[in-house]
Scaffold this motif. Structure first.
Motif, PDB file in Angstrom:
ATOM      1  N   MET A   1     -11.863 -15.137   1.177  1.00 11.19           N
ATOM      2  CA  MET A   1     -11.229 -14.706  -0.078  1.00 11.19           C
ATOM      3  C   MET A   1     -11.490 -13.224  -0.305  1.00 11.19           C
ATOM      4  O   MET A   1     -12.576 -12.728  -0.008  1.00 11.19           O
ATOM      5  CB  MET A   1     -11.783 -15.517  -1.269  1.00 11.19           C
ATOM      6  CG  MET A   1     -11.473 -16.985  -1.199  1.00 11.19           C
ATOM      7  SD  MET A   1      -9.761 -17.331  -1.624  1.00 11.19           S
ATOM      8  CE  MET A   1      -9.832 -17.359  -3.417  1.00 11.19           C
ATOM      9  N   ALA A   2     -10.492 -12.565  -0.843  1.00  9.84           N
ATOM     10  CA  ALA A   2     -10.677 -11.130  -1.080  1.00  9.84           C
ATOM     11  C   ALA A   2      -9.823 -10.691  -2.266  1.00  9.84           C
ATOM     12  O   ALA A   2      -8.836 -11.349  -2.606  1.00  9.84           O
ATOM     13  CB  ALA A   2     -10.305 -10.328   0.149  1.00  9.84           C
ATOM     14  N   VAL A   3     -10.205  -9.604  -2.855  1.00  9.09           N
ATOM     15  CA  VAL A   3      -9.406  -9.018  -3.927  1.00  9.09           C
ATOM     16  C   VAL A   3      -8.559  -7.914  -3.307  1.00  9.09           C
ATOM     17  O   VAL A   3      -9.075  -7.040  -2.602  1.00  9.09           O
ATOM     18  CB  VAL A   3     -10.302  -8.442  -5.037  1.00  9.09           C
ATOM     19  CG1 VAL A   3      -9.447  -7.736  -6.070  1.00  9.09           C
ATOM     20  CG2 VAL A   3     -11.111  -9.554  -5.670  1.00  9.09           C
ATOM     21  N   VAL A   4      -7.263  -7.986  -3.521  1.00 15.20           N
ATOM     22  CA  VAL A   4      -6.361  -7.038  -2.870  1.00 15.20           C
ATOM     23  C   VAL A   4      -5.639  -6.196  -3.920  1.00 15.20           C
ATOM     24  O   VAL A   4      -5.122  -6.733  -4.902  1.00 15.20           O
ATOM     25  CB  VAL A   4      -5.319  -7.793  -2.012  1.00 15.20           C
ATOM     26  CG1 VAL A   4      -4.366  -6.828  -1.340  1.00 15.20           C
ATOM     27  CG2 VAL A   4      -6.019  -8.664  -0.978  1.00 15.20           C
ATOM     28  N   ALA A   5      -5.612  -4.900  -3.689  1.00 11.16           N
ATOM     29  CA  ALA A   5      -4.910  -4.010  -4.623  1.00 11.16           C
ATOM     30  C   ALA A   5      -3.410  -4.161  -4.462  1.00 11.16           C
ATOM     31  O   ALA A   5      -2.878  -4.227  -3.351  1.00 11.16           O
ATOM     32  CB  ALA A   5      -5.318  -2.567  -4.372  1.00 11.16           C
ATOM     33  N   LYS A   6      -2.709  -4.252  -5.590  1.00  8.60           N
ATOM     34  CA  LYS A   6      -1.240  -4.292  -5.577  1.00  8.60           C
ATOM     35  C   LYS A   6      -0.727  -3.239  -6.555  1.00  8.60           C
ATOM     36  O   LYS A   6      -1.444  -2.852  -7.484  1.00  8.60           O
ATOM     37  CB  LYS A   6      -0.750  -5.678  -6.023  1.00  8.60           C
ATOM     38  CG  LYS A   6      -1.055  -6.795  -5.030  1.00  8.60           C
ATOM     39  CD  LYS A   6       0.038  -6.907  -4.007  1.00  8.60           C
ATOM     40  CE  LYS A   6      -0.271  -8.027  -3.012  1.00  8.60           C
ATOM     41  NZ  LYS A   6       0.765  -8.125  -1.986  1.00  8.60           N
ATOM     42  N   TRP A   7       0.495  -2.834  -6.341  1.00  9.72           N
ATOM     43  CA  TRP A   7       1.091  -1.848  -7.236  1.00  9.72           C
ATOM     44  C   TRP A   7       2.385  -2.409  -7.789  1.00  9.72           C
ATOM     45  O   TRP A   7       3.206  -2.943  -7.051  1.00  9.72           O
ATOM     46  CB  TRP A   7       1.360  -0.546  -6.485  1.00  9.72           C
ATOM     47  CG  TRP A   7       0.108   0.023  -5.926  1.00  9.72           C
ATOM     48  CD1 TRP A   7      -0.453  -0.276  -4.718  1.00  9.72           C
ATOM     49  CD2 TRP A   7      -0.775   0.941  -6.561  1.00  9.72           C
ATOM     50  NE1 TRP A   7      -1.628   0.401  -4.555  1.00  9.72           N
ATOM     51  CE2 TRP A   7      -1.851   1.179  -5.673  1.00  9.72           C
ATOM     52  CE3 TRP A   7      -0.766   1.609  -7.788  1.00  9.72           C
ATOM     53  CZ2 TRP A   7      -2.902   2.034  -5.975  1.00  9.72           C
ATOM     54  CZ3 TRP A   7      -1.809   2.468  -8.085  1.00  9.72           C
ATOM     55  CH2 TRP A   7      -2.866   2.683  -7.195  1.00  9.72           C
ATOM     56  N   MET A   8       2.529  -2.282  -9.091  1.00  8.53           N
ATOM     57  CA  MET A   8       3.732  -2.821  -9.716  1.00  8.53           C
ATOM     58  C   MET A   8       4.546  -1.688 -10.332  1.00  8.53           C
ATOM     59  O   MET A   8       4.014  -0.824 -11.029  1.00  8.53           O
ATOM     60  CB  MET A   8       3.356  -3.819 -10.811  1.00  8.53           C
ATOM     61  CG  MET A   8       4.555  -4.533 -11.403  1.00  8.53           C
ATOM     62  SD  MET A   8       4.091  -5.636 -12.757  1.00  8.53           S
ATOM     63  CE  MET A   8       4.006  -4.478 -14.120  1.00  8.53           C
ATOM     64  N   CYS A   9       5.843  -1.698 -10.046  1.00  7.72           N
ATOM     65  CA  CYS A   9       6.750  -0.761 -10.707  1.00  7.72           C
ATOM     66  C   CYS A   9       7.123  -1.395 -12.045  1.00  7.72           C
ATOM     67  O   CYS A   9       7.732  -2.464 -12.078  1.00  7.72           O
ATOM     68  CB  CYS A   9       7.993  -0.538  -9.843  1.00  7.72           C
ATOM     69  SG  CYS A   9       9.269   0.385 -10.702  1.00  7.72           S
ATOM     70  N   ASP A  10       6.747  -0.762 -13.167  1.00  6.22           N
ATOM     71  CA  ASP A  10       6.944  -1.433 -14.454  1.00  6.22           C
ATOM     72  C   ASP A  10       8.370  -1.324 -14.986  1.00  6.22           C
ATOM     73  O   ASP A  10       8.651  -1.742 -16.100  1.00  6.22           O
ATOM     74  CB  ASP A  10       5.902  -1.002 -15.495  1.00  6.22           C
ATOM     75  CG  ASP A  10       6.111   0.422 -15.966  1.00  6.22           C
ATOM     76  OD1 ASP A  10       7.037   1.085 -15.462  1.00  6.22           O
ATOM     77  OD2 ASP A  10       5.353   0.862 -16.850  1.00  6.22           O
ATOM     78  N   ARG A  11       9.280  -0.744 -14.185  1.00  8.53           N
ATOM     79  CA  ARG A  11      10.685  -0.773 -14.603  1.00  8.53           C
ATOM     80  C   ARG A  11      11.272  -2.165 -14.451  1.00  8.53           C
ATOM     81  O   ARG A  11      12.086  -2.608 -15.240  1.00  8.53           O
ATOM     82  CB  ARG A  11      11.526   0.209 -13.773  1.00  8.53           C
ATOM     83  CG  ARG A  11      11.322   1.649 -14.165  1.00  8.53           C
ATOM     84  CD  ARG A  11      12.104   2.587 -13.264  1.00  8.53           C
ATOM     85  NE  ARG A  11      11.503   3.904 -13.304  1.00  8.53           N
ATOM     86  CZ  ARG A  11      11.802   4.839 -14.226  1.00  8.53           C
ATOM     87  NH1 ARG A  11      12.705   4.608 -15.127  1.00  8.53           N
ATOM     88  NH2 ARG A  11      11.190   5.994 -14.218  1.00  8.53           N
TER      89      ARG A  11
END
Lengths: 95, 95
Positions: free
Chosen positions: A1-11
């Motif tokens: 198990m790991a924590v993975v960084a994600k990026w969200m475009c808030d448009r």
């Protein structure tokens, strides 16, 4: 198990694995909104979803748009051929 | 009496006094046609005259379009303010 960084475009809440892709997508949508707004101002009778789609089309093909503005107008015809309208899906090749 | 050279753009028969202006106008109309064609392909329900007008609008403002494509999307909003739609004529200042 790991924590993975994600990026969200808030448009539109689209998720990306890296910031660079998310930024590029955000910038593309920003340009698309600019084109769509222009179109809707000029032709208010246009369906809003269609106008949005056309804005995204121009933004995705901004390289060709720039080339055309610089004098190579054929660049617009070339994207015409490549990008199929959203209601037509190309048949995928079977292996 | 004198014979005077004129230049005609054969896309719409507009006349010019010099070749440079005629060429620039011809190039602008060529770009406009490219944009109009794209719009009509994507949104076939759009009125053709309106699509033509929108193409001319984009072509006349190609500098702003290029700036927007390069990342300064606000450039599109700026032309929005300047270029009044064809059915609204600015009041001319009276001297």
């Amino acid at each position: 198990m790991a924590v993975v960084a994600k990026w969200m475009c808030d448009r539109d809440n689209t998720m990306f694995d890296n910031k660079k892709d998310a930024d590029a997508y955000d910038k593309m949508l920003e340009l698309a909104e600019g084109f769509s707004a222009l179109l809707l101002q000029h032709i208010p009778s246009v369906d809003e979803a269609r106008a949005e789609e056309f804005g995204i089309f121009l933004a995705k093909n901004k390289e060709a748009v720039m080339q055309a503005c610089k004098g190579r107008v054929e660049a617009l015809e070339e994207i015409n051929g490549d990008a199929s309208p959203s209601n037509v899906s190309p048949l995928s090749a079977q292996a």
